[in-house]
Design an enzyme around this catalytic site. Structure first.
Site, PDB file in Angstrom:
ATOM      1  N   PHE A   1       0.858  -1.190   0.000  1.00 14.02           N
ATOM      2  CA  PHE A   1       0.000   0.000   0.000  1.00 14.02           C
ATOM      3  C   PHE A   1       0.892   1.238   0.000  1.00 14.02           C
ATOM      4  CE2 PHE A   1      -2.275   3.055   2.893  1.00 14.02           C
ATOM      5  CZ  PHE A   1      -3.544   3.095   2.322  1.00 14.02           C
TER       6      PHE A   1
ATOM      7  N   THR B   1       5.619  -1.065   3.636  1.00 13.99           N
ATOM      8  CA  THR B   1       5.758  -2.432   4.142  1.00 13.99           C
ATOM      9  C   THR B   1       5.585  -3.433   2.994  1.00 13.99           C
ATOM     10  OG1 THR B   1       4.742  -1.673   6.183  1.00 13.99           O
ATOM     11  CG2 THR B   1       4.874  -4.055   5.890  1.00 13.99           C
TER      12      THR B   1
ATOM     13  N   GLY C   1      15.694  -8.056  33.770  1.00 18.85           N
ATOM     14  CA  GLY C   1      16.940  -7.431  34.225  1.00 18.85           C
ATOM     15  C   GLY C   1      17.985  -7.396  33.128  1.00 18.85           C
TER      16      GLY C   1
ATOM     17  N   GLU D   1       0.508   3.211  10.214  1.00 21.20           N
ATOM     18  CA  GLU D   1      -0.949   3.175   9.950  1.00 21.20           C
ATOM     19  C   GLU D   1      -1.707   4.161  10.852  1.00 21.20           C
ATOM     20  OE1 GLU D   1      -2.724  -0.428   8.685  1.00 21.20           O
ATOM     21  OE2 GLU D   1      -0.775  -1.338   8.265  1.00 21.20           O
TER      22      GLU D   1
HETATM   23  N1  CAA Z   1     -13.746   6.708   6.335  1.00 21.42           N
HETATM   24  C1  CAA Z   1     -14.330   7.365   5.272  1.00 21.42           C
HETATM   25  N2  CAA Z   1     -14.072   8.645   4.968  1.00 21.42           N
HETATM   26  C2  CAA Z   1     -13.234   9.334   5.775  1.00 21.42           C
HETATM   27  C3  CAA Z   1     -12.603   8.737   6.884  1.00 21.42           C
HETATM   28  C4  CAA Z   1     -12.907   7.371   7.153  1.00 21.42           C
HETATM   29  N3  CAA Z   1     -12.338   6.734   8.190  1.00 21.42           N
HETATM   30  N4  CAA Z   1     -11.812   9.649   7.480  1.00 21.42           N
HETATM   31  C5  CAA Z   1     -11.939  10.791   6.777  1.00 21.42           C
HETATM   32  N5  CAA Z   1     -12.792  10.591   5.741  1.00 21.42           N
HETATM   33  C6  CAA Z   1     -13.244  11.572   4.763  1.00 21.42           C
HETATM   34  C7  CAA Z   1     -13.957  12.749   5.452  1.00 21.42           C
HETATM   35  O1  CAA Z   1     -15.312  12.455   5.659  1.00 21.42           O
HETATM   36  C8  CAA Z   1     -13.741  13.877   4.461  1.00 21.42           C
HETATM   37  O2  CAA Z   1     -14.651  13.752   3.368  1.00 21.42           O
HETATM   38  P1  CAA Z   1     -15.852  14.849   3.157  1.00 21.42           P
HETATM   39  O3  CAA Z   1     -15.144  16.155   2.940  1.00 21.42           O
HETATM   40  O4  CAA Z   1     -16.566  14.344   1.958  1.00 21.42           O
HETATM   41  O5  CAA Z   1     -16.633  14.827   4.421  1.00 21.42           O
HETATM   42  C9  CAA Z   1     -12.362  13.575   3.873  1.00 21.42           C
HETATM   43  O6  CAA Z   1     -12.120  12.173   4.105  1.00 21.42           O
HETATM   44  C10 CAA Z   1     -11.269  14.389   4.544  1.00 21.42           C
HETATM   45  O7  CAA Z   1     -11.335  14.130   5.937  1.00 21.42           O
HETATM   46  P2  CAA Z   1     -10.577  15.001   7.008  1.00 21.42           P
HETATM   47  O8  CAA Z   1     -10.859  16.465   6.757  1.00 21.42           O
HETATM   48  O9  CAA Z   1     -10.858  14.455   8.365  1.00 21.42           O
HETATM   49  O10 CAA Z   1      -9.050  14.725   6.602  1.00 21.42           O
HETATM   50  P3  CAA Z   1      -7.717  15.308   7.152  1.00 21.42           P
HETATM   51  O11 CAA Z   1      -6.877  15.733   6.017  1.00 21.42           O
HETATM   52  O12 CAA Z   1      -7.983  16.324   8.241  1.00 21.42           O
HETATM   53  O13 CAA Z   1      -6.995  14.021   7.779  1.00 21.42           O
HETATM   54  C11 CAA Z   1      -6.342  12.381   9.420  1.00 21.42           C
HETATM   55  C12 CAA Z   1      -7.401  13.362   8.909  1.00 21.42           C
HETATM   56  C13 CAA Z   1      -7.082  11.530  10.448  1.00 21.42           C
HETATM   57  C14 CAA Z   1      -5.158  13.097  10.099  1.00 21.42           C
HETATM   58  C15 CAA Z   1      -5.826  11.493   8.245  1.00 21.42           C
HETATM   59  O14 CAA Z   1      -5.056  12.236   7.312  1.00 21.42           O
HETATM   60  C16 CAA Z   1      -5.002  10.314   8.713  1.00 21.42           C
HETATM   61  O15 CAA Z   1      -5.545   9.278   9.062  1.00 21.42           O
HETATM   62  N6  CAA Z   1      -3.646  10.457   8.698  1.00 21.42           N
HETATM   63  C17 CAA Z   1      -2.761   9.344   9.011  1.00 21.42           C
HETATM   64  C18 CAA Z   1      -2.381   8.639   7.751  1.00 21.42           C
HETATM   65  C19 CAA Z   1      -1.864   7.243   8.017  1.00 21.42           C
HETATM   66  O16 CAA Z   1      -2.413   6.497   8.809  1.00 21.42           O
HETATM   67  N7  CAA Z   1      -0.818   6.882   7.278  1.00 21.42           N
HETATM   68  C20 CAA Z   1      -0.240   5.572   7.378  1.00 21.42           C
HETATM   69  C21 CAA Z   1       0.043   5.068   5.995  1.00 21.42           C
HETATM   70  S1  CAA Z   1       0.321   3.334   5.811  1.00 21.42           S
HETATM   71  C22 CAA Z   1       1.763   2.979   6.585  1.00 21.42           C
HETATM   72  O17 CAA Z   1       1.939   3.299   7.713  1.00 21.42           O
HETATM   73  C23 CAA Z   1       2.844   2.257   5.815  1.00 21.42           C
HETATM   74  C24 CAA Z   1       2.630   0.822   5.617  1.00 21.42           C
HETATM   75  O18 CAA Z   1       2.993   0.271   4.605  1.00 21.42           O
HETATM   76  C25 CAA Z   1       2.054   0.008   6.711  1.00 21.42           C
END
Ligand code: CAA
Length: 379
Positions: free
Chosen positions: A123, A158, A339, A363
Site C-alpha cells: 500500500f 511495508t 533485568g 498506519e
Molecule cells: N472513512 C471514510 N471517509 C473518511 C474517513 C474514514 N475513516 N476519514 C476521513 N474521511 C473523509 C472525510 O469524511 C472527508 O470527506 P468529506 O469532505 O466528503 O466529508 C475527507 O475524508 C477528509 O477528511 P478530514 O478532513 O478528516 O481529513 P484530514 O486531512 O484532516 O486528515 C487524518 C485526517 C485523520 C489526520 C488522516 O489524514 C489520517 O488518518 N492520517 C494518518 C495517515 C496514516 O495512517 N498513514 C499511514 C500510511 S500506511 C503505513 O503506515 C505504511 C505501511 O505500509 C504500513
C-alpha cells in the site's frame, strides 16, 4: 456482540497457533538479526490459507471472518511481529481495498493470486512530505489516452521489496484538494515503476520497508480503483481496517512478552525465592494482564463490527491506540523483569520491545488515533 467460534474456526485457530510455534517462532530471532524477509514462511502460510482469510472463496479467499483474521495476526505476532505485519499489510492494505472498491474484473484478476499467496500486496500512501497529513499527496497522475502517467515517490512501504501489487494514491486534480486524490492498482512490472532504498529499522526488521519510485509510470485506465477523486476516502477506509490488523499485531506482541515474563519470573530466583513470589511482580503482572485483556476486547469488538458491516472507524482507532500503548508498556516492563538478561539478545523480550514501538507509529500514529476518537466524540 458474539465472540463464540464455530468448531471449524476453533480448529483453524489451533492450527494457526501450532504453525506459529513450529514454523514462525524458530525463525524470529534470525530474520530480525539478518533483516531478512521471511519468504519461506510466506510460502508456508499461503499453503495453509493464511494470505486471504477474510475474503470469499469465489475470489480464492478462505471465507473467514475479520475476527478470525485478527486472531491469526495476533497469534503470528505473539512469536514474530515481522510475520504478523507481512500478513496484515498484504491482507488489510492491499487485498481489502481491491475487494471493497474494485470492479468485478479487478477482483477476479487480482484477488485469487493475492489470496493464494502467489502474489504479495502492499500500500503506497506515505510520501516524504505526506505522513500524518496524508492529504498532502505530491505524486501526480495525468490521464493520457488509455492510461495514466504517474510520477512521484512513496516511502516506508511495508512488503515493498517482495510485493507484486501496490495500491497507489496520486493527485489527479490538485485544485480539488483531498477530492483530487485517486487510487490505482499498480503492478511491479508496469513501465516506470521501481522499488528504491530499503530502510534499516529499529524493529520488525524482516519486513522489507522500502521506497517506491514512479517515473512516468504507465498505469492502464482499467487499473483505476474506485472513482476519480475518490482515493482519499479509499485510503481512510482501508486504514480503518489496517488499524485492526496493527492492533492485533500489538496485542500479539504484548501477549508474547507476557508469556515470556510469566515463564521467567517463575524460574528466576533472587533473595532465595522466585521473582513471581514478590508482590511487586504479582501486582505489576496483574495490571498488565488486565490491560492485555482490555486490548483483546477492543480488537474483537472492532473486528466484529467490521464483520457485521457496522461503522467501526472509532472502534479501530481505540483498539489500535490501546493495544499499541499496552504493547509498549508490556514489552518495556518485560525487559525490566528480565533485568540484565532482558537487555541481551539471549531472550526475545528485547526484540519484542523494539518491535512494539512501530505499532504506535505506522498506519496512523497514536496522536492520529486520538484525533479520530476525539473528533467523533466532540462533533
Ligand atoms: N472513512 C471514510 N471517509 C473518511 C474517513 C474514514 N475513516 N476519514 C476521513 N474521511 C473523509 C472525510 O469524511 C472527508 O470527506 P468529506 O469532505 O466528503 O466529508 C475527507 O475524508 C477528509 O477528511 P478530514 O478532513 O478528516 O481529513 P484530514 O486531512 O484532516 O486528515 C487524518 C485526517 C485523520 C489526520 C488522516 O489524514 C489520517 O488518518 N492520517 C494518518 C495517515 C496514516 O495512517 N498513514 C499511514 C500510511 S500506511 C503505513 O503506515 C505504511 C505501511 O505500509 C504500513
Amino acid at each position: 456482540m458474539n465472540f463464540s467460534q464455530t468448531p471449524q474456526e476453533k480448529l483453524f485457530l489451533e492450527m494457526i497457533r501450532a504453525f506459529a510455534e513450529k514454523e514462525v517462532k524458530p525463525l524470529a530471532a534470525e530474520i530480525d538479526e539478518q533483516e531478512r524477509f521471511p519468504l519461506e514462511t510466506v510460502k508456508k502460510m499461503a499453503e495453509i490459507g493464511l494470505m486471504g482469510i477474510p475474503f470469499p472463496t469465489q475470489y480464492g479467499g478462505a471465507g473467514g471472518t475479520n475476527q478470525i483474521y485478527s486472531m491469526c495476526v495476533e497469534e503470528l505476532s505473539r512469536v514474530c511481529a515481522t510475520t504478523g505485519v507481512v500478513v496484515s499489510a498484504h491482507t488489510s492494505l492491499c487485498c481489502a481495498p481491491i475487494f471493497e472498491h474494485g470492479t468485478e474484473e479487478q477482483k477476479m484478476k487480482y484477488l485469487p493470486k493475492l489470496c493464494s499467496g502467489e502474489w504479495i500486496g502492499a500500500f503506497g500512501l506515505t510520501e516524504p512530505n505526506a505522513g500524518t497529513d496524508a492529504s498532502a499527496q505530491q505524486t501526480t497522475a495525468v490521464e493520457e489516452g488509455d492510461h495514466y502517467v504517474l510520477n512521484g515517490n512513496k516511502i516506508f512501504i511495508t512488503n515493498a521489496e517482495y510485493a507484486h501489487v501496490y495500491i497507489i494514491f496520486a493527485m489527479t486534480d490538485k485544485s480539488q484538494g483531498v477530492k483530487g486524490i485517486t487510487a490505482f492498482i499498480v503492478e511491479k512490472d508496469f513501465p516506470g515503476f521501481s522499488v528504491g532504498k530499503k530502510e534499516l529499522k529499529m524493529g520488525i526488521r524482516g519486513s522489507a520497508t522500502c521506497e517506491l519510485i514512479m517515473e512516468n509510470c504507465i498505469v492502464p485506465k482499467e487499473n483505476l480503483l474506485g472513482k476519480v477523486g475518490g482515493g482519499f476516502k479509499i485510503a481512510m477506509k482501508t486504514l480503518d481496517g489496517g488499524r485492526i490488523g496493527i492492533a492485533s499485531q500489538a496485542l500479539g506482541i504484548a501477549q508474547g512478552a507476557m508469556d515470556e515474563t510469566v515463564k521467567y519470573t517463575k524460574e528466576r530466583k533472587q533473595f532465595g525465592r522466585s521473582l513471581a513470589k514478590f508482590q511487586n511482580t504479582q501486582f505489576q503482572l496483574a495490571d498488565l494482564e488486565a490491560k492485555i485483556n482490555c486490548s483483546r476486547l477492543l480488537v474483537r469488538k472492532a473486528s466484529w463490527k467490521k464483520d457485521e458491516k457496522l461503522p467501526y472507524t472509532v472502534d479501530a482507532a481505540m483498539a489500535k491506540l490501546f493495544c499499541a500503548e499496552t504493547a509498549m508498556e508490556m514489552t518495556t516492563k518485560a525487559v525490566q523483569f528480565h533485568g540484565g538478561y532482558g537487555y541481551t539478545r539471549e531472550y526475545p523480550v528485547e526484540r519484542m520491545m523494539r518491535d512494539a514501538k512501530i505499532t504506535e507509529i505506522y498506519e496512523g500514529t497514536s496522536e492520529v488515533q486520538r484525533l479520530v476518537i476525539s473528533s467523533n466524540l466532540l462533533k
